[in-house]
Each structure stands twice: as C-alpha cells, then as structure tokens.
Design a protein around this motif. Structure first.
Motif, PDB file in Angstrom:
ATOM      1  N   ALA A   1      21.206 -51.276 -35.266  1.00 41.69           N
ATOM      2  CA  ALA A   1      21.974 -51.934 -36.325  1.00 41.69           C
ATOM      3  C   ALA A   1      21.258 -53.223 -36.726  1.00 41.69           C
ATOM      4  N   GLY A   2      21.959 -54.367 -36.727  1.00 33.54           N
ATOM      5  CA  GLY A   2      21.316 -55.614 -37.120  1.00 33.54           C
ATOM      6  C   GLY A   2      20.618 -56.351 -36.003  1.00 33.54           C
ATOM      7  N   PHE A   3      20.641 -55.812 -34.806  1.00 30.78           N
ATOM      8  CA  PHE A   3      20.031 -56.477 -33.655  1.00 30.78           C
ATOM      9  C   PHE A   3      18.551 -56.123 -33.544  1.00 30.78           C
ATOM     10  N   ARG A   4      17.733 -57.129 -33.260  1.00 34.40           N
ATOM     11  CA  ARG A   4      16.308 -56.958 -32.996  1.00 34.40           C
ATOM     12  C   ARG A   4      15.961 -57.806 -31.772  1.00 34.40           C
ATOM     13  N   SER A   5      15.041 -57.315 -30.953  1.00 30.89           N
ATOM     14  CA  SER A   5      14.692 -58.057 -29.743  1.00 30.89           C
ATOM     15  C   SER A   5      13.240 -57.841 -29.369  1.00 30.89           C
ATOM     16  N   VAL A   6      12.665 -58.853 -28.741  1.00 26.79           N
ATOM     17  CA  VAL A   6      11.309 -58.793 -28.184  1.00 26.79           C
ATOM     18  C   VAL A   6      11.341 -59.455 -26.813  1.00 26.79           C
ATOM     19  N   LEU A   7      10.729 -58.802 -25.839  1.00 26.57           N
ATOM     20  CA  LEU A   7      10.488 -59.390 -24.526  1.00 26.57           C
ATOM     21  C   LEU A   7       9.021 -59.174 -24.196  1.00 26.57           C
ATOM     22  N   GLY A   8       8.244 -60.248 -24.230  1.00 20.42           N
ATOM     23  CA  GLY A   8       6.829 -60.175 -23.896  1.00 20.42           C
ATOM     24  C   GLY A   8       6.542 -61.000 -22.653  1.00 20.42           C
ATOM     25  N   HIS A   9       5.714 -60.471 -21.751  1.00 19.04           N
ATOM     26  CA  HIS A   9       5.409 -61.184 -20.508  1.00 19.04           C
ATOM     27  C   HIS A   9       3.935 -61.008 -20.171  1.00 19.04           C
ATOM     28  N   ARG A  10       3.180 -62.099 -20.237  1.00 17.91           N
ATOM     29  CA  ARG A  10       1.761 -62.053 -19.914  1.00 17.91           C
ATOM     30  C   ARG A  10       1.563 -61.851 -18.417  1.00 17.91           C
ATOM     31  N   TYR A  11       0.633 -60.935 -18.088  1.00 17.39           N
ATOM     32  CA  TYR A  11       0.351 -60.689 -16.679  1.00 17.39           C
ATOM     33  C   TYR A  11      -0.480 -61.805 -16.055  1.00 17.39           C
ATOM     34  N   ASP A  12      -1.307 -62.484 -16.873  1.00 17.65           N
ATOM     35  CA  ASP A  12      -2.234 -63.448 -16.279  1.00 17.65           C
ATOM     36  C   ASP A  12      -1.564 -64.773 -15.932  1.00 17.65           C
ATOM     37  N   ASP A  13      -0.936 -65.421 -16.912  1.00 19.75           N
ATOM     38  CA  ASP A  13      -0.353 -66.732 -16.619  1.00 19.75           C
ATOM     39  C   ASP A  13       1.163 -66.682 -16.425  1.00 19.75           C
ATOM     40  N   ARG A  14       1.748 -65.468 -16.510  1.00 20.52           N
ATOM     41  CA  ARG A  14       3.165 -65.243 -16.244  1.00 20.52           C
ATOM     42  C   ARG A  14       4.089 -65.942 -17.241  1.00 20.52           C
ATOM     43  N   SER A  15       3.592 -66.249 -18.406  1.00 22.75           N
ATOM     44  CA  SER A  15       4.452 -66.821 -19.440  1.00 22.75           C
ATOM     45  C   SER A  15       5.229 -65.710 -20.136  1.00 22.75           C
ATOM     46  N   THR A  16       6.412 -66.053 -20.619  1.00 25.71           N
ATOM     47  CA  THR A  16       7.328 -65.073 -21.194  1.00 25.71           C
ATOM     48  C   THR A  16       7.845 -65.569 -22.530  1.00 25.71           C
ATOM     49  N   VAL A  17       7.956 -64.654 -23.490  1.00 28.71           N
ATOM     50  CA  VAL A  17       8.581 -64.943 -24.779  1.00 28.71           C
ATOM     51  C   VAL A  17       9.730 -63.964 -24.974  1.00 28.71           C
ATOM     52  N   VAL A  18      10.895 -64.492 -25.328  1.00 23.04           N
ATOM     53  CA  VAL A  18      12.048 -63.663 -25.690  1.00 23.04           C
ATOM     54  C   VAL A  18      12.520 -64.087 -27.067  1.00 23.04           C
ATOM     55  N   ILE A  19      12.710 -63.119 -27.961  1.00 23.26           N
ATOM     56  CA  ILE A  19      13.272 -63.378 -29.284  1.00 23.26           C
ATOM     57  C   ILE A  19      14.431 -62.421 -29.488  1.00 23.26           C
ATOM     58  N   LEU A  20      15.586 -62.952 -29.887  1.00 22.36           N
ATOM     59  CA  LEU A  20      16.777 -62.145 -30.132  1.00 22.36           C
ATOM     60  C   LEU A  20      17.315 -62.474 -31.512  1.00 22.36           C
ATOM     61  N   ASN A  21      17.650 -61.446 -32.281  1.00 16.82           N
ATOM     62  CA  ASN A  21      18.063 -61.614 -33.674  1.00 16.82           C
ATOM     63  C   ASN A  21      19.232 -60.678 -33.982  1.00 16.82           C
ATOM     64  N   ASN A  22      20.127 -61.109 -34.875  1.00 13.62           N
ATOM     65  CA  ASN A  22      21.276 -60.272 -35.239  1.00 13.62           C
ATOM     66  C   ASN A  22      21.408 -60.070 -36.743  1.00 13.62           C
ATOM     67  N   THR A  23      20.318 -60.297 -37.498  1.00 13.57           N
ATOM     68  CA  THR A  23      20.392 -60.173 -38.954  1.00 13.57           C
ATOM     69  C   THR A  23      19.377 -59.181 -39.517  1.00 13.57           C
ATOM     70  N   GLY A  24      18.902 -58.282 -38.691  1.00 10.89           N
ATOM     71  CA  GLY A  24      18.056 -57.202 -39.175  1.00 10.89           C
ATOM     72  C   GLY A  24      16.677 -57.614 -39.641  1.00 10.89           C
ATOM     73  N   LEU A  25      16.117 -58.695 -39.080  1.00 10.17           N
ATOM     74  CA  LEU A  25      14.742 -59.056 -39.427  1.00 10.17           C
ATOM     75  C   LEU A  25      13.795 -57.931 -39.026  1.00 10.17           C
ATOM     76  N   SER A  26      12.654 -57.856 -39.682  1.00 11.63           N
ATOM     77  CA  SER A  26      11.734 -56.765 -39.378  1.00 11.63           C
ATOM     78  C   SER A  26      11.148 -56.945 -37.980  1.00 11.63           C
ATOM     79  N   GLN A  27      10.959 -55.806 -37.290  1.00 10.03           N
ATOM     80  CA  GLN A  27      10.381 -55.863 -35.952  1.00 10.03           C
ATOM     81  C   GLN A  27       8.962 -56.413 -36.000  1.00 10.03           C
ATOM     82  N   LYS A  28       8.227 -56.086 -37.046  1.00 10.66           N
ATOM     83  CA  LYS A  28       6.861 -56.586 -37.189  1.00 10.66           C
ATOM     84  C   LYS A  28       6.857 -58.110 -37.257  1.00 10.66           C
ATOM     85  N   LEU A  29       7.797 -58.677 -37.997  1.00  9.25           N
ATOM     86  CA  LEU A  29       7.885 -60.135 -38.106  1.00  9.25           C
ATOM     87  C   LEU A  29       8.129 -60.771 -36.738  1.00  9.25           C
TER      88      LEU A  29
END
Length: 297
Positions: A253-281
C-alpha cells in the motif's frame, strides 16, 4: 522524522513511529528458519515433502527449503491470481493448511533453483513449515525464537498505533492494506527504526546467529537480483572500493521501507515511509547516507 503519521488525527511522525515493513518480514522469517536449522530441526536442503506430509508428493520432493527462502521454488503464485478474482481473500483467514492446499499445490512453473519468482506462496509454505517444526502458531514461534531474543518489542503484526497508509497527502487519501494472517511470514510485520537497527546489529554483529548462518544470509542465490535468503546483498562503491551490505526492502500500500547494513563498518540505515514514495528514491537516499557513489542507470 518528517511529516505526519496520521493526518486526520494531526499526529506527527516520530523517530519511534511504527510502520508496516512488508517484505522485510521475509528476512525476519529467514532468520527464524536459520535458528531452527541451528537447533537441528531442519536443513536448507531438506525437501518440503518431508516437512509437510500432506503436501503434494511429486513437487514436494523437488522443492527444498532453500528454494522457498530464495524465491526460486517454482511454486505457482496461486494466491495472487485468486485474489485478483476475489479481493475479499486478502482479508479472509482460511487457516494455514487450507491456504497451502488451495493456493500452493499447482504444477511447478519452472525447475526449482532455475529462476526467480517473488511469489507470496513460497512464504505461505514457510509459515506452515515453521508451525510444523515448532508446534506453535507462526507469530508465537517468531516471538519465541527471534523477536524477543533480539529485543524487538515494537515488531509485531497487529499494527496498533502504527502510521496510516496514504495514496496522497494533498488531499489526504488513505490506502487500505488488508492482509490475511497466512501472509504474515512474507509481509505481515510492523516495526520502527530502532527495532530494525537492533535487528541488523543483533543478527550480523552480536552473535545471535552462528557463523554458518551468517554465511547463508550472505550467499547470493540469484545474481541478477542480488537475492540471498529473504533479502538481498548489495554491493556499493564507497570511496572507490566495493562494499557489501545486507539490503532489505518492503512495499505494501502506501508503506515503503529500507534496511541497509554494511558488513565492514557495521553502520545501518533505516528509512520508513507511509506516503507511497518510489522504492528507487528511498534506495538512492540510503546510498547517499552510506556515502555510496550513484548507481549506474
């Protein structure tokens, strides 16, 4: 945090707001199966016919657990076809056994392991397998084996207090997202940013899984999709060097999410959206946060 979790209620989005995470649920399900493998209850190369005695014998002997987890089983996506004809199925609880019987027993669309098909029916069968192996309802098995041990107290299936889903913001138009319980393993969970960061660090950095299970999560089975087990392994270029990261995304539906986790430095990015933004964006935004060079077209 930016924008609104609920426009009508004038409730702003906060850093602890809960969102539907859709297919990131597949990664959590995969982690649970790897825990069951570590307990000696099953193996990645186990044919599903030995796990589900009522499953169709001929296809069940050819399809292995690893094929389901990597979306390469060849099991036809009978549920999506049926739901297009009868949308009420999306909100109808048929139960696990009946859902598998009705939607997962067709002839194989291709030889297991030979192609990629992002079929929800793979995850119906995995839900049934988890219930069979543990003797618990799926949600309880997930809570017992993975969510509670990782401290994921905001990761659940009821969506209580979650952000609303929108087709548009101006004017605000809600985007309903009915999901029957058998869809839980493949896309039924809600979570927030803190829980997803905690999950990534717990799984990859803090010993929740054994090294052989981590290796399984990092093994790509479908190179053209970068797909491993329940998620992807991305290779970014950062400071001129290739850097690998676990990469989970979700869309419903309008939810989009990204969970990225680098193996080398163990940094993590989480993005959560509820307005249907493009996954590519969102993927490109995550790349920028990691400092990665732009993706090739």
């Amino acid at each position: 945090a930016f924008g609104m979790a609920d426009i009508a209620a004038k409730r702003p989005a906060r850093v602890d707001t809960v969102y539907a995470i859709a297919s990131i649920s597949k990664w959590l399900t995969s982690v649970t199966l790897l825990k069951l493998i570590e307990q000696g209850r099953v193996a990645l190369d186990t044919p599903i016919a030995t796990l589900l005695p009522d499953f169709r014998a001929d296809t069940g002997a050819r399809v292995k657990l690893v094929h389901l987890l990597s979306n390469t089983s060849g099991i036809p996506n009978g549920f999506i076809a049926a739901a297009k004809l009868d949308p009420s199925l999306l909100a109808t609880d048929l139960g696990t056994a009946e859902s598998v019987r009705r939607f997962c027993l067709g002839d194989l669309a291709f030889e297991p392991g030979s192609k990629f098909d992002y079929a929800m029916t793979n995850w119906f069968i995995l839900l049934a397998i988890v219930e069979r192996l543990t003797g618990m309802p799926f949600q309880q098995a997930m809570r017992t084996n993975t969510l509670d041990p990782l401290g994921l107290s905001h990761t659940r299936t009821d969506g209580a207090g979650a952000a609303s889903s929108y087709r548009s913001v101006e004017p605000p138009v809600l985007w309903p997202d009915p999901r029957t319980p058998v869809m839980t393993a493949g896309g039924g969970y809600f979570s927030n940013a803190a829980d997803l960061v905690r999950a990534a660090h717990g799984v990859f950095d803090r010993g929740f899984l054994k090294p052989e299970s981590i290796a399984a999560l990092r093994t790509i089975h479908v190179p053209e999709q970068d797909y491993s087990l329940g998620g992807r392994v991305r290779t970014m270029t950062i400071a001129g060097k290739p850097v690998q990261a676990a990469w989970q995304t979700g869309r419903t539906a309008g939810f989009r999410s990204v969970l990225g986790h680098r193996y080398d430095d163990r940094s993590t990015v989480v993005i959560l959206n509820n307005t249907g933004l493009s996954q590519k964006l969102l993927d490109e935004f995550a790349d920028q946060l990691f400092g990665a060079e732009p993706r090739s077209a």
